[in-house]
Design a protein around this motif. Sequence first.
Motif, short mmCIF file in Angstrom:
data_model
loop_
_atom_site.label_atom_id
_atom_site.label_comp_id
_atom_site.label_asym_id
_atom_site.label_seq_id
_atom_site.Cartn_x
_atom_site.Cartn_y
_atom_site.Cartn_z
N LYS A 1 0.84 -1.21 0.00
CA LYS A 1 0.00 0.00 0.00
C LYS A 1 0.87 1.26 0.00
CE LYS A 1 -3.87 -2.15 2.39
NZ LYS A 1 -4.64 -2.19 3.66
N PHE A 2 1.96 1.24 0.77
CA PHE A 2 2.86 2.39 0.82
C PHE A 2 3.50 2.64 -0.54
CE2 PHE A 2 7.12 4.15 1.56
CZ PHE A 2 6.78 5.34 2.17
N ILE A 3 4.01 1.59 -1.16
CA ILE A 3 4.66 1.73 -2.48
C ILE A 3 3.67 2.17 -3.54
CG2 ILE A 3 5.82 0.43 -4.31
CD1 ILE A 3 7.18 -1.20 -2.08
N LEU A 4 2.47 1.61 -3.51
CA LEU A 4 1.43 1.99 -4.46
C LEU A 4 1.04 3.46 -4.28
CD1 LEU A 4 -0.34 0.72 -6.68
CD2 LEU A 4 -2.07 0.36 -4.93
N GLY A 5 0.87 3.89 -3.03
CA GLY A 5 0.53 5.29 -2.76
C GLY A 5 1.63 6.25 -3.17
N THR A 6 2.86 5.88 -2.94
CA THR A 6 3.99 6.72 -3.34
C THR A 6 4.06 6.86 -4.85
OG1 THR A 6 5.23 6.02 -1.38
CG2 THR A 6 6.49 6.99 -3.17
N GLY A 7 3.89 5.75 -5.54
CA GLY A 7 3.90 5.78 -7.01
C GLY A 7 2.76 6.62 -7.56
N PHE A 8 1.59 6.50 -6.98
CA PHE A 8 0.44 7.29 -7.42
C PHE A 8 0.69 8.78 -7.16
CE2 PHE A 8 -3.87 9.03 -6.70
CZ PHE A 8 -4.40 8.78 -7.95
N GLY A 9 1.27 9.12 -6.01
CA GLY A 9 1.57 10.51 -5.69
C GLY A 9 2.58 11.11 -6.65
N ILE A 10 3.60 10.34 -7.01
CA ILE A 10 4.59 10.81 -7.96
C ILE A 10 3.95 11.05 -9.33
CG2 ILE A 10 6.66 10.13 -9.25
CD1 ILE A 10 7.57 8.68 -6.67
N TYR A 11 3.11 10.15 -9.75
CA TYR A 11 2.41 10.29 -11.04
C TYR A 11 1.56 11.57 -11.06
CZ TYR A 11 -0.94 9.54 -14.78
OH TYR A 11 -1.72 9.71 -15.88
N ILE A 12 0.79 11.79 -10.00
CA ILE A 12 -0.08 12.97 -9.93
C ILE A 12 0.75 14.25 -9.93
CG2 ILE A 12 -1.72 14.20 -8.42
CD1 ILE A 12 -2.98 11.85 -9.85
N ALA A 13 1.84 14.28 -9.15
CA ALA A 13 2.68 15.48 -9.06
C ALA A 13 3.34 15.83 -10.39
CB ALA A 13 3.74 15.28 -7.98
N GLN A 14 3.67 14.82 -11.18
CA GLN A 14 4.35 15.08 -12.45
C GLN A 14 3.38 15.46 -13.57
OE1 GLN A 14 6.62 11.56 -13.26
NE2 GLN A 14 8.31 12.18 -11.94
N ASN A 15 2.16 14.96 -13.52
CA ASN A 15 1.25 15.15 -14.65
C ASN A 15 0.15 16.18 -14.41
OD1 ASN A 15 2.48 13.25 -16.38
ND2 ASN A 15 1.63 11.64 -15.10
N TYR A 16 0.00 16.68 -13.21
CA TYR A 16 -1.04 17.65 -12.91
C TYR A 16 -0.45 18.81 -12.15
CZ TYR A 16 -4.24 13.96 -14.27
OH TYR A 16 -4.89 13.00 -14.96
N ASN A 17 -1.13 19.96 -12.20
CA ASN A 17 -0.66 21.17 -11.52
C ASN A 17 -1.11 21.11 -10.06
OD1 ASN A 17 0.34 23.64 -10.98
ND2 ASN A 17 -1.28 24.79 -12.02
N VAL A 18 -0.27 20.56 -9.22
CA VAL A 18 -0.57 20.40 -7.80
C VAL A 18 0.01 21.59 -7.06
CG1 VAL A 18 -0.29 18.91 -5.78
CG2 VAL A 18 -0.48 17.90 -8.05
N PRO A 19 -0.79 22.28 -6.20
CA PRO A 19 -0.25 23.45 -5.50
C PRO A 19 0.78 23.05 -4.45
CG PRO A 19 -2.45 22.95 -4.71
CD PRO A 19 -2.18 22.04 -5.88
N ASN A 20 1.68 23.97 -4.16
CA ASN A 20 2.70 23.78 -3.13
C ASN A 20 2.03 24.01 -1.78
OD1 ASN A 20 4.87 23.76 -1.45
ND2 ASN A 20 6.11 25.16 -2.67
#
Length: 59
Positions: free
Chosen positions: A9-28
């Motif tokens: 679950k941790f690895i899956l969540g980390t991978g999903f977070g990286i994908y979202i951060a790279q492909n979408y405009n996520v605020p700081n």
Amino acid sequence: MGIISSGFKFILGTGFGIYIAQNYNVPNIKKLANTGIFMAKHFEENYRKPKKRGEDDEY
């Protein structure tokens, strides 16, 4: 069994977070929180009741 499930679950969540951060405009979030704190301090300083005479900050 529990540690494997938690690790997956941790690895899956980390991978999903990286994908979202790279492909979408996520605020700081840190910058957003600092702006909110600054605005709250500014609001408090401008709208605080004035102190009465003879009132000290120290007890």
